[in-house]
Scaffold this active site. Sequence first.
Site, PDB file in Angstrom:
ATOM      1  N   HIS A  18      -0.308   4.578  -0.063  1.00 51.07           N
ATOM      2  CA  HIS A  18      -0.997   5.823   0.321  1.00 51.07           C
ATOM      3  C   HIS A  18      -0.225   6.485   1.461  1.00 51.07           C
ATOM      4  O   HIS A  18      -0.225   6.002   2.586  1.00 51.07           O
ATOM      5  CB  HIS A  18      -2.429   5.531   0.761  1.00 51.07           C
ATOM      6  CG  HIS A  18      -3.307   5.086  -0.372  1.00 51.07           C
ATOM      7  ND1 HIS A  18      -3.482   3.775  -0.698  1.00 51.07           N
ATOM      8  CD2 HIS A  18      -4.057   5.807  -1.263  1.00 51.07           C
ATOM      9  CE1 HIS A  18      -4.307   3.690  -1.741  1.00 51.07           C
ATOM     10  NE2 HIS A  18      -4.670   4.911  -2.105  1.00 51.07           N
ATOM     11  N   ASP A  58       0.847  -1.178   0.000  1.00 53.31           N
ATOM     12  CA  ASP A  58       0.000   0.000   0.000  1.00 53.31           C
ATOM     13  C   ASP A  58       0.894   1.244   0.000  1.00 53.31           C
ATOM     14  O   ASP A  58       1.790   1.364   0.837  1.00 53.31           O
ATOM     15  CB  ASP A  58      -0.834  -0.053   1.295  1.00 53.31           C
ATOM     16  CG  ASP A  58      -1.973   0.945   1.302  1.00 53.31           C
ATOM     17  OD1 ASP A  58      -1.867   1.962   0.602  1.00 53.31           O
ATOM     18  OD2 ASP A  58      -2.945   0.695   2.034  1.00 53.31           O
TER      19      ASP A  58
HETATM   20  C1  B12 Z   1      -4.732   9.971  -3.084  1.00 53.98           C
HETATM   21  C2  B12 Z   1      -5.226   8.553  -3.323  1.00 53.98           C
HETATM   22  C3  B12 Z   1      -4.397   7.710  -4.046  1.00 53.98           C
HETATM   23  C4  B12 Z   1      -3.022   8.113  -4.537  1.00 53.98           C
HETATM   24  C5  B12 Z   1      -2.044   7.982  -3.371  1.00 53.98           C
HETATM   25  C6  B12 Z   1      -0.919   9.000  -3.422  1.00 53.98           C
HETATM   26  C7  B12 Z   1      -0.087   8.952  -2.201  1.00 53.98           C
HETATM   27  N1  B12 Z   1       1.203   9.101  -2.390  1.00 53.98           N
HETATM   28  O1  B12 Z   1      -0.569   8.806  -1.110  1.00 53.98           O
HETATM   29  C8  B12 Z   1      -2.785   7.077  -5.669  1.00 53.98           C
HETATM   30  C9  B12 Z   1      -3.308   7.624  -6.972  1.00 53.98           C
HETATM   31  C10 B12 Z   1      -1.332   6.608  -5.862  1.00 53.98           C
HETATM   32  C11 B12 Z   1      -3.725   5.954  -5.243  1.00 53.98           C
HETATM   33  C12 B12 Z   1      -3.589   4.656  -5.666  1.00 53.98           C
HETATM   34  C13 B12 Z   1      -4.507   3.657  -5.360  1.00 53.98           C
HETATM   35  N2  B12 Z   1      -5.646   3.815  -4.682  1.00 53.98           N
HETATM   36 CO1  B12 Z   1      -6.132   5.388  -3.730  1.00 53.98          CO
HETATM   37  N3  B12 Z   1      -6.901   6.882  -2.987  1.00 53.98           N
HETATM   38  C14 B12 Z   1      -6.466   8.108  -2.808  1.00 53.98           C
HETATM   39  C15 B12 Z   1      -7.530   8.949  -2.069  1.00 53.98           C
HETATM   40  C16 B12 Z   1      -8.252   9.785  -3.107  1.00 53.98           C
HETATM   41  C17 B12 Z   1      -7.053   9.828  -0.972  1.00 53.98           C
HETATM   42  C18 B12 Z   1      -6.161   9.159   0.059  1.00 53.98           C
HETATM   43  C19 B12 Z   1      -5.656  10.187   1.028  1.00 53.98           C
HETATM   44  O2  B12 Z   1      -4.541  10.674   0.891  1.00 53.98           O
HETATM   45  N4  B12 Z   1      -6.475  10.560   2.008  1.00 53.98           N
HETATM   46  C20 B12 Z   1      -6.177  11.580   2.988  1.00 53.98           C
HETATM   47  C21 B12 Z   1      -5.587  10.976   4.259  1.00 53.98           C
HETATM   48  C22 B12 Z   1      -5.278  12.047   5.269  1.00 53.98           C
HETATM   49  O3  B12 Z   1      -6.525  10.070   4.811  1.00 53.98           O
HETATM   50  P1  B12 Z   1      -6.288   8.532   5.026  1.00 53.98           P
HETATM   51  O4  B12 Z   1      -5.260   8.036   4.068  1.00 53.98           O
HETATM   52  O5  B12 Z   1      -7.565   7.845   5.037  1.00 53.98           O
HETATM   53  O6  B12 Z   1      -5.651   8.407   6.489  1.00 53.98           O
HETATM   54  C23 B12 Z   1      -6.339   8.874   7.673  1.00 53.98           C
HETATM   55  C24 B12 Z   1      -7.305   7.862   8.292  1.00 53.98           C
HETATM   56  O7  B12 Z   1      -7.602   6.752   7.446  1.00 53.98           O
HETATM   57  C25 B12 Z   1      -6.675   7.434   9.551  1.00 53.98           C
HETATM   58  N5  B12 Z   1      -5.808   6.266   9.585  1.00 53.98           N
HETATM   59  C26 B12 Z   1      -5.117   5.667   8.603  1.00 53.98           C
HETATM   60  N6  B12 Z   1      -4.381   4.666   9.091  1.00 53.98           N
HETATM   61  C27 B12 Z   1      -4.581   4.598  10.404  1.00 53.98           C
HETATM   62  C28 B12 Z   1      -4.053   3.773  11.379  1.00 53.98           C
HETATM   63  C29 B12 Z   1      -4.450   3.933  12.695  1.00 53.98           C
HETATM   64  C30 B12 Z   1      -3.896   3.017  13.730  1.00 53.98           C
HETATM   65  C31 B12 Z   1      -5.345   4.967  13.040  1.00 53.98           C
HETATM   66  C32 B12 Z   1      -5.774   5.145  14.410  1.00 53.98           C
HETATM   67  C33 B12 Z   1      -5.888   5.788  12.049  1.00 53.98           C
HETATM   68  C34 B12 Z   1      -5.492   5.619  10.746  1.00 53.98           C
HETATM   69  O8  B12 Z   1      -5.884   8.539   9.900  1.00 53.98           O
HETATM   70  C35 B12 Z   1      -5.337   9.114   8.713  1.00 53.98           C
HETATM   71  C36 B12 Z   1      -5.008  10.557   8.960  1.00 53.98           C
HETATM   72  O9  B12 Z   1      -6.164  11.308   9.213  1.00 53.98           O
HETATM   73  C37 B12 Z   1      -8.462   7.829  -1.482  1.00 53.98           C
HETATM   74  C38 B12 Z   1      -9.916   8.192  -1.348  1.00 53.98           C
HETATM   75  C39 B12 Z   1     -10.184   8.950  -0.083  1.00 53.98           C
HETATM   76  N7  B12 Z   1     -10.837  10.030  -0.210  1.00 53.98           N
HETATM   77  O10 B12 Z   1      -9.743   8.547   1.005  1.00 53.98           O
HETATM   78  C40 B12 Z   1      -8.257   6.681  -2.473  1.00 53.98           C
HETATM   79  C41 B12 Z   1      -8.422   5.265  -2.008  1.00 53.98           C
HETATM   80  C42 B12 Z   1      -7.755   5.089  -0.653  1.00 53.98           C
HETATM   81  N8  B12 Z   1      -7.659   4.507  -3.030  1.00 53.98           N
HETATM   82  C43 B12 Z   1      -8.219   3.393  -3.329  1.00 53.98           C
HETATM   83  C44 B12 Z   1      -7.674   2.482  -4.266  1.00 53.98           C
HETATM   84  C45 B12 Z   1      -8.548   1.279  -4.590  1.00 53.98           C
HETATM   85  C46 B12 Z   1      -6.430   2.696  -4.855  1.00 53.98           C
HETATM   86  C47 B12 Z   1      -5.731   1.749  -5.840  1.00 53.98           C
HETATM   87  C48 B12 Z   1      -5.807   0.275  -5.520  1.00 53.98           C
HETATM   88  C49 B12 Z   1      -6.396   2.103  -7.159  1.00 53.98           C
HETATM   89  C50 B12 Z   1      -5.763   1.571  -8.368  1.00 53.98           C
HETATM   90  N9  B12 Z   1      -6.321   0.513  -8.922  1.00 53.98           N
HETATM   91  O11 B12 Z   1      -4.793   2.143  -8.840  1.00 53.98           O
HETATM   92  C51 B12 Z   1      -4.297   2.247  -5.819  1.00 53.98           C
HETATM   93  C52 B12 Z   1      -3.476   1.493  -4.784  1.00 53.98           C
HETATM   94  C53 B12 Z   1      -1.995   1.734  -4.921  1.00 53.98           C
HETATM   95  C54 B12 Z   1      -1.221   1.121  -3.810  1.00 53.98           C
HETATM   96  N10 B12 Z   1      -0.420   0.151  -4.102  1.00 53.98           N
HETATM   97  O12 B12 Z   1      -1.354   1.537  -2.704  1.00 53.98           O
HETATM   98  C55 B12 Z   1      -9.517   3.159  -2.595  1.00 53.98           C
HETATM   99  C56 B12 Z   1      -9.423   2.095  -1.509  1.00 53.98           C
HETATM  100  C57 B12 Z   1     -10.705   1.256  -1.491  1.00 53.98           C
HETATM  101  C58 B12 Z   1     -10.876   0.429  -0.285  1.00 53.98           C
HETATM  102  N11 B12 Z   1      -9.996   0.421   0.691  1.00 53.98           N
HETATM  103  O13 B12 Z   1     -11.850  -0.246  -0.263  1.00 53.98           O
HETATM  104  C59 B12 Z   1      -9.845   4.601  -2.081  1.00 53.98           C
HETATM  105  C60 B12 Z   1     -10.592   4.645  -0.744  1.00 53.98           C
HETATM  106  C61 B12 Z   1     -10.695   5.280  -3.173  1.00 53.98           C
HETATM  107  C62 B12 Z   1     -12.067   4.607  -3.334  1.00 53.98           C
HETATM  108  N12 B12 Z   1     -13.079   5.118  -2.696  1.00 53.98           N
HETATM  109  O14 B12 Z   1     -12.163   3.641  -4.039  1.00 53.98           O
HETATM  110  N13 B12 Z   1      -4.675   6.408  -4.406  1.00 53.98           N
END
Ligand code: B12
Lengths: 480, 142
Positions: free
Chosen positions: B16, B14
């Site tokens: 992200h 992963d």
């Molecule tokens: C940007 C993004 C990408 C970028 C990532 C760039 C990068 N360098 O990070 C790129 C384009 C590369 C990408 C690729 C992919 N992505 Co993407 N991506 C996103 C997106 C739009 C935003 C992610 C993000 O940065 N969020 C902002 C941060 C701050 O939030 P967060 O990551 O969720 O983390 C917070 C919380 O989750 C929490 N948290 C996280 N971990 C933990 C752990 C603990 C212990 C705790 C307490 C809290 C916690 O705290 C964090 C901080 O607030 C999301 C959709 C979304 N809106 O979330 C999809 C999303 C995560 N991606 C998704 C997918 C499917 C993919 C791909 C598989 C798609 C593909 N076929 O190419 C690939 C996977 C690549 C890989 N090997 O990882 C899906 C995941 C689906 C699922 N889980 O069911 C999502 C949800 C989009 C969707 N709705 O379909 N992605």
Amino acid sequence: MSEAAVICVDIGSTWTKGAIFRHDEDRFSLVKRASVTTTTDHLPDAFYGVLNQLEPKRDWSEEGRVPLYFSSSAKGGLRVAVVGLVPEMSLHIARLAAFSAGARVVASFPYRLTRSSVAEIERSQPDILLLCGGTDGGNERYVTENAQVIAASDFGGTIVYAGNNLATDAVADALANRKLVVCENLMPEYGKLNTEPVRNAIRTVFLDSIVTGKGLSEIVARFGVSPVPTPLAVFNLVQAMGEHLEDWQNFAVIDLGGATTDFYSFSEAWFPESDAIIKGIIEPKVKRTVEGDLGMRISAESAFISGGDYLRTALGDEGVLSLQDYVHRLLQNPAHLPTDPKEIEFDRHLAGACIHHALLRHAGTVEEVFTTKGPVLVQAGKDLRRIDKIIGTGGYLAACARNQQSVLIGDQMPEAAEKVPLVPQSFSYFADRDYLLPFIGCLAKDFPKQAALTAVDYLVQSGDQVQIPSPTLCKGGHFL
Amino acid sequence: MRPKNIVLGVIGFDCHSVGNKILETFFTEAGFKVHNLGVMVSQEEFINAAIETNSKAIMVSSLYGHGEIDCAGLRERCIEKGLDDILLYVGGNLVVGKTPFAQVEEKFLKMGYDRVFGPDCSLEHVAELLHQDLLSREEKED
Ligand code: B12
């Protein structure tokens, strides 16, 4: 001896060798050389023997400054045992640090010292025990407990502690009755290397106690210079060449000896453009490894065993049996030189096996892993693919160059496999035909650029460019 | 008091990275010494880091939907490596699609994780729980 000249002496386990170099403006040139049998019971005897050959008319007991440098690998060289925590992390870094200080690692253990590992340390009698583990502020338990175990052991050498800074007091208390040197943590932050302080500590211990133990202080007193461990001299030279010569940015040195095979590399360990993600630490740009089971004479038998598959492919089952016979004869007489074409061929393949395994153990690997994003390359260890020059040194490889015998490097690389070794893809081979690198290495600290230029002057390029049959990833992965 | 060591990373393949950076900053400011392994971290790496840094908690993120496969077995591996009592927190988008959170939580609790969080959890609340959990582990040790 004219004013602008220096003497270099290398005290080896069998030969003590010396050379006079003229010190020109920007480089050195060889004037004369000499060698005598090492006098193990009193090393200075052979040392003066060499000086007398170099300058018969001179009275060496007279006061007066002589520009002189010397190195030593006699009496087992610098022997270090390493006790660390996680094998891929602190223990791995500690081994790299010891190698880069010119040491031979005679034992290494992760996690908690057991009774049998302590017995192994006592048996192998290292000069130094390098104790580490834990990031700064991290794990204290293992190093503290291991220090207590060491305190109760019969190990009598110096302990260098380079682990968690917060455990220093506990370690020092446990080892209050031992010779202990404390230095900065070799992994202060997780995954971050900090090897210079350990290298310095090892050098200091070498100068303060080991030099005396090996009977070299007489020479130090007379000439006012301290010896370097021979492999450190070569390490310093490798570094100097890479830092001062434009054409030598990615190269390796193989020092094939009777007891060990040393491998040095100068090259970045990881290239972000290679698309590979790295697992574990990023290894240092200048890296040395030592293989104690790979050598042409004293270690011929272990090399024969380690090189099993390699030798079977090269010689066939029957050939291997005759080689085994030859290896047994070598054990009886480690000074043996080949007498006929068949024995020359045996040595050639034995050398091939040593080089093959030393190279593979020095090199990292890459493997292709499938993910949702498609295939991902995962690299562990050092990427040697950009190395475009390999130098061969040591008695055997020097002789090969003089006798125009070819050397086997990089033949028989493993077929397509899960993990592909990151070995040089295409390189030129250079031989240290006159076996001068240890001497020139002695000059590398004080005169890095001149030493680097001198080394290149005396290397002879032999053979054509060598192409390693490039191993490919099993699933058709992509390389640079 | 010395800040407590914790290990942080995004598991599996992963990549992200945005949330990971936020978590690092947040937990550092909340008084922890964070050893951030970044993205694409294997179970082995989480464990090695926890041993060397003497961390009493591992914070695992999974965003890309393969959390179930990547996270399975971490608890067993920790026990095997002598990390008997280590806290395991997991969070992110742990499964593909819209499975109710309670179901997801149950699944990961069964795998041996101590606490499970969704993407919209309150990090202040997480930090509070972490402090408490670490304290009660320490009391248990004494
Ligand atoms: C940007 C993004 C990408 C970028 C990532 C760039 C990068 N360098 O990070 C790129 C384009 C590369 C990408 C690729 C992919 N992505 Co993407 N991506 C996103 C997106 C739009 C935003 C992610 C993000 O940065 N969020 C902002 C941060 C701050 O939030 P967060 O990551 O969720 O983390 C917070 C919380 O989750 C929490 N948290 C996280 N971990 C933990 C752990 C603990 C212990 C705790 C307490 C809290 C916690 O705290 C964090 C901080 O607030 C999301 C959709 C979304 N809106 O979330 C999809 C999303 C995560 N991606 C998704 C997918 C499917 C993919 C791909 C598989 C798609 C593909 N076929 O190419 C690939 C996977 C690549 C890989 N090997 O990882 C899906 C995941 C689906 C699922 N889980 O069911 C999502 C949800 C989009 C969707 N709705 O379909 N992605």
